[in-house]
Scaffold this active site. Structure first.
Site, PDB file in Angstrom:
ATOM      1  N   GLY A 161      -8.388   9.037  10.245  1.00  0.00           N
ATOM      2  CA  GLY A 161      -8.478   8.990  11.828  1.00  0.00           C
ATOM      3  C   GLY A 161      -9.466  10.250  12.171  1.00  0.00           C
ATOM      4  O   GLY A 161      -9.863  10.127  13.392  1.00  0.00           O
ATOM      5  N   LYS A 190       1.022  -1.168  -0.091  1.00  0.00           N
ATOM      6  CA  LYS A 190      -0.049   0.127   0.060  1.00  0.00           C
ATOM      7  C   LYS A 190       0.947   1.465  -0.052  1.00  0.00           C
ATOM      8  O   LYS A 190       1.606   1.364   0.966  1.00  0.00           O
ATOM      9  CB  LYS A 190      -0.823   0.079   1.355  1.00  0.00           C
ATOM     10  CG  LYS A 190      -1.720   1.356   1.289  1.00  0.00           C
ATOM     11  CD  LYS A 190      -2.514   1.732   2.523  1.00  0.00           C
ATOM     12  CE  LYS A 190      -3.012   3.010   2.657  1.00  0.00           C
ATOM     13  NZ  LYS A 190      -3.756   3.221   3.930  1.00  0.00           N
ATOM     14  N   ALA A 234      -9.532   5.453   4.540  1.00  0.00           N
ATOM     15  CA  ALA A 234      -9.515   6.295   5.556  1.00  0.00           C
ATOM     16  C   ALA A 234     -10.917   7.251   5.821  1.00  0.00           C
ATOM     17  O   ALA A 234     -11.261   7.532   4.800  1.00  0.00           O
ATOM     18  CB  ALA A 234      -8.436   7.374   5.001  1.00  0.00           C
ATOM     19  N   GLY A 235     -11.027   7.408   6.873  1.00  0.00           N
ATOM     20  CA  GLY A 235     -12.150   8.258   7.362  1.00  0.00           C
ATOM     21  C   GLY A 235     -13.424   7.760   7.732  1.00  0.00           C
ATOM     22  O   GLY A 235     -14.365   8.364   8.112  1.00  0.00           O
ATOM     23  N   ASN A 258      -8.798   1.509   9.937  1.00  0.00           N
ATOM     24  CA  ASN A 258      -8.074   1.325  10.982  1.00  0.00           C
ATOM     25  C   ASN A 258      -8.683   1.984  12.409  1.00  0.00           C
ATOM     26  O   ASN A 258      -9.068   1.142  13.179  1.00  0.00           O
ATOM     27  CB  ASN A 258      -6.844   1.907  10.849  1.00  0.00           C
ATOM     28  CG  ASN A 258      -5.948   1.537  11.798  1.00  0.00           C
ATOM     29  OD1 ASN A 258      -4.555   1.642  11.804  1.00  0.00           O
ATOM     30  ND2 ASN A 258      -6.020   1.017  13.102  1.00  0.00           N
ATOM     31  N   THR A 259      -8.759   3.077  12.289  1.00  0.00           N
ATOM     32  CA  THR A 259      -9.306   4.000  13.626  1.00  0.00           C
ATOM     33  C   THR A 259     -10.860   3.635  14.149  1.00  0.00           C
ATOM     34  O   THR A 259     -10.769   3.394  15.271  1.00  0.00           O
ATOM     35  CB  THR A 259      -8.921   5.352  13.272  1.00  0.00           C
ATOM     36  OG1 THR A 259      -7.767   5.723  12.595  1.00  0.00           O
ATOM     37  CG2 THR A 259      -9.051   6.286  14.740  1.00  0.00           C
TER      38      THR A 259
HETATM   39  C1  LIG Z   1      -3.993   2.151   8.522  1.00  0.00           C
HETATM   40  C2  LIG Z   1      -3.873   3.050   7.285  1.00  0.00           C
HETATM   41  O1  LIG Z   1      -3.278   2.550   6.091  1.00  0.00           O
HETATM   42  C3  LIG Z   1      -4.417   4.443   7.363  1.00  0.00           C
HETATM   43  O2  LIG Z   1      -3.305   5.148   6.859  1.00  0.00           O
HETATM   44  C4  LIG Z   1      -5.439   4.440   6.629  1.00  0.00           C
HETATM   45  O3  LIG Z   1      -5.522   5.308   5.704  1.00  0.00           O
HETATM   46  C5  LIG Z   1      -6.944   4.237   7.509  1.00  0.00           C
HETATM   47  O4  LIG Z   1      -7.508   5.560   7.729  1.00  0.00           O
HETATM   48  P1  LIG Z   1      -8.390   5.272   9.150  1.00  0.00           P
HETATM   49  O5  LIG Z   1      -7.830   5.355  10.301  1.00  0.00           O
HETATM   50  O6  LIG Z   1      -9.163   6.786   8.905  1.00  0.00           O
HETATM   51  O7  LIG Z   1      -9.342   4.496   8.790  1.00  0.00           O
END
Ligand SMILES: CC(=O)[C@@H](O)[C@H](O)COP(=O)(O)O
Length: 261
Positions: free
Chosen positions: A162, A101, A188-189, A210-211
């Site tokens: 995040g 990635k 993300a987001g 992730n977050t």
């Molecule tokens: C884990 C990773 O690769 C992050 O850089 C990703 O973009 C996830 O973003 P979030 O934490 O907002 O889900």
């Protein structure tokens, strides 16, 4: 139903990809991955030990590569050179594994992708034999340029990394989905399960997060909710939604032949 996600020639049953950062400890990381049903886990090579330091706990001991596809990522890289160097190190640590990635950030406040540097790194990595899944802006022109370079998947942001704000521009995502021949994975987001479902209903091929899982009050339960959100959104997309009426009612049962009518 055979509805597999195919990335760089490999087939996956799960359309949820999960990041491994921000958990309390490695045990919680593993439990969340299991609850999410994910097969692809992404690892920030600059922040996580996958063998760089023999004296520290190794994430691969809890997420073994024979069970999970490890997706090394370049979180924390702000230039093409840094990102390429990081992924070459990852490839050595992972015995030549080419899937990666790419994430080249523009600044530490927004963590928005730096698209000129991302395009430059993508070009080098594809020539170097990597299968590049690439974090990018939700701009259809940039996404097309990345696909033309040969990236294995394009991964436009839903909103800032995040932030948990969900999908800010479904219209742009739709344009990217309609034009792309490679998988489109929202990255993300995402904040909660309905965000994941909306991404899938739009026609995205998968969601990376992730977050939203790691920072939920109960990460394991949220991982399970995200699994269901992705699956529900995918099924709704495949089923095809009913036509949307602009605030006009239609009776649910036939209007002719009413009893007593
Ligand atoms: C884990 C990773 O690769 C992050 O850089 C990703 O973009 C996830 O973003 P979030 O934490 O907002 O889900």
């Amino acid at each position: 139903m055979n509805d597999a996600l195919v990335i760089a020639g490999k087939t996956y049953a799960s359309r949820l990809l999960v990041g491994t950062g921000k958990y309390k400890d490695f045990d919680e990381t593993r439990a969340a991955m299991d609850a999410s049903g994910c097969e692809i886990v992404t690892v920030a090579i600059r922040r996580t030990n996958i063998g760089q330091d023999a004296n520290e706990p190794n994430l691969l001991d809890v997420l073994p590569p024979d069970r999970f596809t490890i997706l090394p990522n370049t979180a924390g890289c702000y230039t093409a050179d840094d990102a390429v160097r990081t992924l070459r190190l990852a490839r050595e640590l992972l015995d030549g594994h080419p899937l990666c990635k790419l994430e080249v950030l523009g600044d530490p406040d927004t963590l928005f992708p730096n698209m000129p540097e991302t395009l430059k790194a993508a070009e080098t990595l594809v020539k170097d034999g990597f299968d590049v899944m690439v974090y990018c802006s939700d701009d259809p022109i940039q996404a097309r340029m990345l696909e033309d370079i040969g990236c294995a998947a394009v991964m436009p942001l839903a909103s800032l990394i995040g932030s948990g704000m969900g999908i800010l521009n479904p219209w742009n995502l739709k344009l990217i989905i309609e034009q792309s021949k490679v998988p489109v994975i929202v990255d993300a987001g995402v904040g909660t399960a309905s965000d994941a479902a909306i991404a899938m209903e739009l026609g995205c091929d998968g969601v990376l997060m992730n977050t939203a899982i790691a920072k939920a009050q109960n990460p394991i339960l949220m991982a399970s909710a995200m699994k269901k959100g992705v699956e529900a959104g995918r099924e709704a997309f495949l089923a095809g939604r009913m036509p949307r009426k602009t605030y006009a009612a239609t009776p649910s049962s036939p209007t002719g032949g009413l009893i007593g009518g």
